[in-house]
Design a protein around this motif. Structure first.
Motif, short mmCIF file in Angstrom:
data_model
loop_
_atom_site.label_atom_id
_atom_site.label_comp_id
_atom_site.label_asym_id
_atom_site.label_seq_id
_atom_site.Cartn_x
_atom_site.Cartn_y
_atom_site.Cartn_z
N UNK A 1 37.98 140.95 45.99
CA UNK A 1 38.77 141.07 47.23
C UNK A 1 39.31 142.48 47.42
N UNK A 2 39.28 143.30 46.38
CA UNK A 2 39.80 144.67 46.49
C UNK A 2 38.91 145.50 47.41
N UNK A 3 39.53 146.30 48.25
CA UNK A 3 38.81 147.20 49.14
C UNK A 3 38.99 148.64 48.66
N UNK B 1 43.35 147.11 62.27
CA UNK B 1 42.87 145.95 63.03
C UNK B 1 43.78 144.75 62.84
N UNK B 2 44.25 144.55 61.61
CA UNK B 2 45.17 143.45 61.35
C UNK B 2 46.46 143.63 62.14
N UNK B 3 47.01 144.84 62.11
CA UNK B 3 48.26 145.11 62.82
C UNK B 3 48.08 144.96 64.33
N UNK B 4 46.93 145.37 64.83
CA UNK B 4 46.65 145.23 66.25
C UNK B 4 46.56 143.76 66.65
N UNK C 1 39.49 138.17 56.28
CA UNK C 1 39.93 138.46 54.91
C UNK C 1 40.04 139.96 54.67
N UNK C 2 39.09 140.73 55.20
CA UNK C 2 39.12 142.18 55.02
C UNK C 2 40.33 142.79 55.73
N UNK C 3 40.66 142.29 56.92
CA UNK C 3 41.82 142.81 57.64
C UNK C 3 43.11 142.55 56.86
N UNK D 1 43.99 138.37 48.85
CA UNK D 1 43.66 136.99 49.20
C UNK D 1 42.15 136.81 49.30
N UNK D 2 41.73 135.59 49.05
CA UNK D 2 40.36 135.14 49.31
C UNK D 2 40.47 133.88 50.15
N UNK D 3 39.85 133.86 51.32
CA UNK D 3 39.93 132.71 52.22
C UNK D 3 38.62 131.92 52.12
#
Length: 234
Positions: free
Chosen positions: A38-40, A52-55, A76-78, A106-108
């Motif tokens: 899950x690490x980017x 993108x998540x914040x938007x 999940x990436x966001x 997290x992993x969904x």
């Protein structure tokens, strides 16, 4: 017993103790596969996911202000991008997480959320938590979070400290928490806008799909919702 036999027995006992301790340390420091994957990696892509998540979150709040029906989708990436970028740079990580917890990811999956974080007070172990999440059918604005399993590294651990952390963090955000047992597992009822005499928004659906989270709801009174959210942000 001869001196040689005593030394031999002592040596075997010491080796056994060292072996057990080493095994326990390896198990504790084990990182679950979902946590590693899950690490980017740092870079523009991770920052874009965070933005993108914040938007998406900003658009959701705006829709709750002005629209009767609203929905949002978070990948999940966001989410992980935001946890590793915006969550830190904004100072929210220090405000919302206890001192001994860091690096949440997290992993969904289709039927659960897998949450992982580093717990510094336990030799830097990675704690993994399996959760089921759904909207209660008979109570408005209530989300049920069922704890299906928790482990530090590869070792199962008690859920009591986690329950206390969750309860305290939720109450700081004015979310009412009630604990009960669901099919033998601890589960939390999270009540949003529970202290209001009349809710301004209603959460209707919370869906888990592989790699994404979908939220849907409606505003009961957009004008009242606008006033409530403006007051909360002051």
């Amino acid at each position: 017993m001869s001196r040689k036999s005593v030394l031999l027995a002592t040596g075997i006992l010491v080796l056994l103790i060292v072996g057990v301790v080493a095994t326990l340390l390896l198990l504790i420091r084990h990182e679950p596969t979902f946590y590693r994957t899950a690490a980017l990696p740092p870079g523009m892509s991770r920052k874009k996911h965070s933005n993108d998540f914040l938007q998406q979150l900003t658009q959701l709040i705006s829709a709750m202000n002005d629209a009767r029906e609203w929905s949002a989708q978070f990948t999940e990436e966001q989410i992980n991008g935001y946890l590793e970028e915006g969550f830190r740079t904004s100072g929210l990580e220090e405000q919302m997480l206890p001192d001994d917890i860091s690096d949440p990811r997290v992993r969904i999956e289709a039927d659960r959320i897998r949450l992982g974080f580093r717990y510094g007070g336990l030799w830097g172990a990675v704690v993994g938590i399996d959760l089921r999440v759904w909207v209660a059918k008979k109570e408005p604005n209530v989300v049920v979070v069922e704890l299906q399993g928790m482990q530090a590294g590869a070792l199962p651990i008690s859920a009591q400290s986690l329950l206390e952390h969750v309860s305290e963090a939720a109450r700081r955000q004015n979310i009412e928490v009630t604990w009960y047992r669901h099919q033998g597992n601890p589960a939390a009822l999270l009540r949003f806008q529970g202290k209001r005499s009349r809710a301004t928004v209603q959460l209707q659906q919370l869906e888990l799909h592989p790699g994404r989270l979908v939220i849907q709801g409606r505003s009961i009174d957009p004008a009242a919702a606008r006033g409530a959210l403006s007051a909360a942000s002051e």
